[in-house]
Design a protein around this motif. Sequence first.
Motif, PDB file in Angstrom:
ATOM      1  N   TYR A  64     -11.249  11.277  -1.396  1.00 25.09           N
ATOM      2  CA  TYR A  64     -10.151  10.759  -2.554  1.00 25.09           C
ATOM      3  C   TYR A  64      -9.857  11.911  -3.137  1.00 25.09           C
ATOM      4  N   GLY A  65     -10.234  13.294  -3.186  1.00 28.50           N
ATOM      5  CA  GLY A  65     -10.175  14.322  -3.856  1.00 28.50           C
ATOM      6  C   GLY A  65      -8.650  14.388  -4.483  1.00 28.50           C
ATOM      7  N   GLU A  66      -7.620  14.527  -3.524  1.00 28.26           N
ATOM      8  CA  GLU A  66      -6.298  14.704  -3.937  1.00 28.26           C
ATOM      9  C   GLU A  66      -5.809  13.580  -4.674  1.00 28.26           C
ATOM     10  N   GLU A  67      -6.227  12.401  -4.324  1.00 31.52           N
ATOM     11  CA  GLU A  67      -5.789  11.122  -5.002  1.00 31.52           C
ATOM     12  C   GLU A  67      -6.514  11.102  -6.353  1.00 31.52           C
ATOM     13  N   ASP A 102     -15.037  14.611   0.971  1.00 27.83           N
ATOM     14  CA  ASP A 102     -14.297  14.218  -0.233  1.00 27.83           C
ATOM     15  C   ASP A 102     -12.820  13.426   0.090  1.00 27.83           C
ATOM     16  N   GLU A 133      -7.392  13.770  -8.364  1.00 23.41           N
ATOM     17  CA  GLU A 133      -6.566  14.769  -9.211  1.00 23.41           C
ATOM     18  C   GLU A 133      -5.423  14.287  -9.591  1.00 23.41           C
ATOM     19  N   ARG A 134      -4.535  13.659  -8.743  1.00 26.64           N
ATOM     20  CA  ARG A 134      -3.186  13.063  -9.281  1.00 26.64           C
ATOM     21  C   ARG A 134      -3.312  12.076 -10.360  1.00 26.64           C
ATOM     22  N   ASP A 135      -4.439  11.270 -10.236  1.00 30.47           N
ATOM     23  CA  ASP A 135      -4.757  10.362 -11.098  1.00 30.47           C
ATOM     24  C   ASP A 135      -5.239  10.942 -12.516  1.00 30.47           C
TER      25      ASP A 135
END
Length: 171
Positions: free
Chosen positions: A62-65, A60, A67-69
């Motif tokens: 882009y998981g953290e990004e 994953d 989640e921020r979005d």
Amino acid sequence: MLSRLFGAALLGGLLLPYAATAQDTGAQSRPPLGSAIREVLIATPELLSEIIGLSRPAPDLYGEEAERDRATLDQAAPQLFDPAQPGFGPTDAPTRLAFFTAENCPDCTRAEDELRTLAQRLGFRVAVFDIGSDAALARSLGLDMAPSYVLPDMMLRGAMPAIVLERYLTE
């Protein structure tokens, strides 16, 4: 790769009738062996995916990004999807999309025309924001171009064909 595949198939007992002749087959025997391997792979696709590593989940990236979005969208949702916000579509329909536009933007005009048609046909409301006068909101969402579309769970930058928007809106 083929030797790994063939070896795994042999180890699995799937081609035992062919094992004795696999190493010393003549040219006339290779097509039936190839057909047998093909049949095994069609019958047991998981064998191939295990051998070439497809059974491992994709990382994953882009998981953290993402989640921020989503957190940003949740925070901005009351303003973005406020039914009192200027926009178009049936007035009694829920606001399902925030549309960021700009003055003197030919792509924005074309996108808005397509969006108006979709909103009427699918029965949803669109809140309209000007990326210049609503710059703080656009900046907080990371939107730097018009047109941009904001749905409750995603943001799309740049003009989108109506068929793409419809798919996002009906899923």
